[in-house]
Design a protein around this motif. Structure first.
Motif, PDB file in Angstrom:
ATOM      1  N   PRO A   1      14.481  21.899   0.918  1.00 49.81           N
ATOM      2  CA  PRO A   1      13.905  20.615   0.493  1.00 49.81           C
ATOM      3  C   PRO A   1      12.674  20.227   1.307  1.00 49.81           C
ATOM      4  O   PRO A   1      11.748  19.601   0.777  1.00 49.81           O
ATOM      5  N   THR A   2      12.622  20.619   2.562  1.00 47.92           N
ATOM      6  CA  THR A   2      11.446  20.298   3.376  1.00 47.92           C
ATOM      7  C   THR A   2      10.199  20.971   2.803  1.00 47.92           C
ATOM      8  O   THR A   2       9.130  20.350   2.732  1.00 47.92           O
ATOM      9  N   GLY A   3      10.323  22.211   2.366  1.00 46.77           N
ATOM     10  CA  GLY A   3       9.198  22.891   1.734  1.00 46.77           C
ATOM     11  C   GLY A   3       8.725  22.152   0.492  1.00 46.77           C
ATOM     12  O   GLY A   3       7.515  22.004   0.272  1.00 46.77           O
ATOM     13  N   ALA A   4       9.664  21.668  -0.310  1.00 48.66           N
ATOM     14  CA  ALA A   4       9.310  20.913  -1.519  1.00 48.66           C
ATOM     15  C   ALA A   4       8.603  19.609  -1.154  1.00 48.66           C
ATOM     16  O   ALA A   4       7.630  19.215  -1.810  1.00 48.66           O
ATOM     17  N   VAL A   5       9.071  18.950  -0.110  1.00 43.16           N
ATOM     18  CA  VAL A   5       8.459  17.695   0.327  1.00 43.16           C
ATOM     19  C   VAL A   5       7.039  17.951   0.833  1.00 43.16           C
ATOM     20  O   VAL A   5       6.104  17.205   0.508  1.00 43.16           O
ATOM     21  N   ILE A   6       6.857  18.991   1.609  1.00 39.98           N
ATOM     22  CA  ILE A   6       5.520  19.323   2.117  1.00 39.98           C
ATOM     23  C   ILE A   6       4.571  19.612   0.956  1.00 39.98           C
ATOM     24  O   ILE A   6       3.443  19.106   0.922  1.00 39.98           O
ATOM     25  N   ASP A   7       5.006  20.393  -0.006  1.00 39.43           N
ATOM     26  CA  ASP A   7       4.165  20.691  -1.170  1.00 39.43           C
ATOM     27  C   ASP A   7       3.774  19.409  -1.896  1.00 39.43           C
ATOM     28  O   ASP A   7       2.615  19.230  -2.281  1.00 39.43           O
ATOM     29  N   ALA A   8       4.725  18.489  -2.088  1.00 40.19           N
ATOM     30  CA  ALA A   8       4.453  17.247  -2.818  1.00 40.19           C
ATOM     31  C   ALA A   8       3.483  16.351  -2.069  1.00 40.19           C
ATOM     32  O   ALA A   8       2.583  15.760  -2.675  1.00 40.19           O
TER      33      ALA A   8
ATOM     34  N   PRO B   1      12.789  11.589  -3.794  1.00 45.30           N
ATOM     35  CA  PRO B   1      11.852  10.467  -3.766  1.00 45.30           C
ATOM     36  C   PRO B   1      11.438  10.112  -2.339  1.00 45.30           C
ATOM     37  O   PRO B   1      12.206  10.260  -1.388  1.00 45.30           O
ATOM     38  N   ALA B   2      10.204   9.632  -2.221  1.00 45.22           N
ATOM     39  CA  ALA B   2       9.668   9.267  -0.916  1.00 45.22           C
ATOM     40  C   ALA B   2       8.623   8.172  -1.096  1.00 45.22           C
ATOM     41  O   ALA B   2       8.177   7.901  -2.212  1.00 45.22           O
ATOM     42  N   TYR B   3       8.256   7.563   0.024  1.00 41.45           N
ATOM     43  CA  TYR B   3       7.134   6.624   0.051  1.00 41.45           C
ATOM     44  C   TYR B   3       6.149   7.109   1.100  1.00 41.45           C
ATOM     45  O   TYR B   3       6.534   7.386   2.237  1.00 41.45           O
ATOM     46  N   LEU B   4       4.894   7.196   0.698  1.00 40.95           N
ATOM     47  CA  LEU B   4       3.832   7.561   1.618  1.00 40.95           C
ATOM     48  C   LEU B   4       3.211   6.273   2.147  1.00 40.95           C
ATOM     49  O   LEU B   4       2.735   5.441   1.374  1.00 40.95           O
ATOM     50  N   ILE B   5       3.251   6.115   3.466  1.00 39.69           N
ATOM     51  CA  ILE B   5       2.648   4.971   4.137  1.00 39.69           C
ATOM     52  C   ILE B   5       1.294   5.465   4.653  1.00 39.69           C
ATOM     53  O   ILE B   5       1.248   6.291   5.570  1.00 39.69           O
TER      54      ILE B   5
ATOM     55  N   GLY C   1       0.787  -1.227   0.000  1.00 37.65           N
ATOM     56  CA  GLY C   1       0.000   0.000   0.000  1.00 37.65           C
ATOM     57  C   GLY C   1       0.819   1.277   0.000  1.00 37.65           C
ATOM     58  O   GLY C   1       0.282   2.349   0.248  1.00 37.65           O
ATOM     59  N   LEU C   2       2.098   1.181  -0.254  1.00 33.75           N
ATOM     60  CA  LEU C   2       2.935   2.376  -0.294  1.00 33.75           C
ATOM     61  C   LEU C   2       2.703   3.119  -1.602  1.00 33.75           C
ATOM     62  O   LEU C   2       2.502   2.513  -2.642  1.00 33.75           O
ATOM     63  N   GLN C   3       2.760   4.427  -1.521  1.00 31.84           N
ATOM     64  CA  GLN C   3       2.660   5.266  -2.712  1.00 31.84           C
ATOM     65  C   GLN C   3       3.977   6.002  -2.868  1.00 31.84           C
ATOM     66  O   GLN C   3       4.417   6.692  -1.947  1.00 31.84           O
ATOM     67  N   ARG C   4       4.606   5.850  -4.018  1.00 36.35           N
ATOM     68  CA  ARG C   4       5.836   6.594  -4.267  1.00 36.35           C
ATOM     69  C   ARG C   4       5.458   8.036  -4.564  1.00 36.35           C
ATOM     70  O   ARG C   4       4.543   8.315  -5.342  1.00 36.35           O
ATOM     71  N   VAL C   5       6.151   8.950  -3.914  1.00 35.74           N
ATOM     72  CA  VAL C   5       5.941  10.379  -4.100  1.00 35.74           C
ATOM     73  C   VAL C   5       7.274  10.964  -4.545  1.00 35.74           C
ATOM     74  O   VAL C   5       8.319  10.622  -3.978  1.00 35.74           O
ATOM     75  N   GLU C   6       7.247  11.797  -5.556  1.00 29.29           N
ATOM     76  CA  GLU C   6       8.469  12.452  -6.019  1.00 29.29           C
ATOM     77  C   GLU C   6       8.279  13.957  -5.875  1.00 29.29           C
ATOM     78  O   GLU C   6       7.437  14.555  -6.549  1.00 29.29           O
ATOM     79  N   ALA C   7       9.062  14.535  -4.982  1.00 25.44           N
ATOM     80  CA  ALA C   7       8.950  15.965  -4.698  1.00 25.44           C
ATOM     81  C   ALA C   7       9.929  16.749  -5.562  1.00 25.44           C
ATOM     82  O   ALA C   7      11.144  16.599  -5.406  1.00 25.44           O
ATOM     83  N   PRO C   8       9.427  17.570  -6.486  1.00 26.65           N
ATOM     84  CA  PRO C   8      10.339  18.422  -7.253  1.00 26.65           C
ATOM     85  C   PRO C   8      10.956  19.464  -6.320  1.00 26.65           C
ATOM     86  O   PRO C   8      10.257  20.079  -5.528  1.00 26.65           O
ATOM     87  N   SER C   9      12.260  19.601  -6.386  1.00 24.15           N
ATOM     88  CA  SER C   9      12.951  20.566  -5.527  1.00 24.15           C
ATOM     89  C   SER C   9      14.068  21.226  -6.311  1.00 24.15           C
ATOM     90  O   SER C   9      14.414  20.765  -7.401  1.00 24.15           O
ATOM     91  N   PRO C  10      14.685  22.264  -5.767  1.00 25.38           N
ATOM     92  CA  PRO C  10      15.817  22.882  -6.464  1.00 25.38           C
ATOM     93  C   PRO C  10      16.981  21.903  -6.679  1.00 25.38           C
ATOM     94  O   PRO C  10      17.812  22.118  -7.549  1.00 25.38           O
ATOM     95  N   ASP C  11      17.006  20.826  -5.912  1.00 27.23           N
ATOM     96  CA  ASP C  11      18.067  19.821  -6.045  1.00 27.23           C
ATOM     97  C   ASP C  11      17.695  18.694  -6.991  1.00 27.23           C
ATOM     98  O   ASP C  11      18.434  17.723  -7.118  1.00 27.23           O
ATOM     99  N   GLY C  12      16.535  18.762  -7.600  1.00 30.41           N
ATOM    100  CA  GLY C  12      16.029  17.663  -8.417  1.00 30.41           C
ATOM    101  C   GLY C  12      14.929  16.947  -7.644  1.00 30.41           C
ATOM    102  O   GLY C  12      14.465  17.416  -6.606  1.00 30.41           O
TER     103      GLY C  12
END
Length: 168
Positions: free
Chosen positions: A151-158, A79-83, A65-76
């Protein structure tokens, strides 16, 4: 890791999907643990990629049930997984915990550490590879940075886009 992958293949042939998934999660961890001992180069990259492949297969076969999330950021892309939270544990959009590892802890290892610990409590958890860690470092040579708020801001937005989560 190879031994676990071979055992997972036998499990798959016998229709034991959950067993295969558990073995592939172990194989992923073993590949990453071994990767730490390999000097920089092609073999190191191959070990890390094998870890990602084993983890992806574990998700598929275990229906994790994991969802891969890709957060666009200034560093590229980060990648993350949403549980997601366990169904029925939270009535409204759930709160989300963003979980960063650290120096050598990748999102795959974080998942193995936390698994469904937050999900059972009605909390969604996002395990993330940030600059200087996991995929950004190993596959794209993105070093760490001192201003983690970027990067935290980018992750929160994603994560706000990827899931219906509580707005805190």
């Amino acid at each position: 890791a190879r031994q676990q992958e071979e055992s997972a293949e036998r499990d798959l042939a016998a229709g034991r999907m959950k067993s295969a998934s558990a073995r592939l999660l172990r194989a992923s961890v073993y590949h990453q643990s071994g990767e730490r001992q390999i000097p920089p180069g092609d073999e190191k990259h191959a070990s890390y990629r094998a870890s990602l492949e084993a983890f992806t297969s574990a998700i598929e076969y275990g229906h994790l049930g994991l969802q891969r999330v890709e957060a666009p950021s200034p560093d590229g892309v980060l990648p993350a997984y949403l549980i997601p939270p366990t169904p029925g544990t939270f009535d409204a959009p759930p709160p989300v915990l963003i979980f960063y590892g650290g120096f050598d802890v990748t999102k795959e290892l974080l998942y193995c550490f936390v698994s469904d610990a937050f999900a059972r409590r009605g909390i969604a958890c996002l395990v993330v590879d940030t600059p200087g860690v996991g995929e950004p470092l190993r596959l794209h040579d993105v070093p760490s940075r001192p201003d983690y708020e970027v990067p935290t801001g980018a992750v929160i937005d994603a994560v706000m886009i990827a899931a219906d989560v509580a707005r805190v």
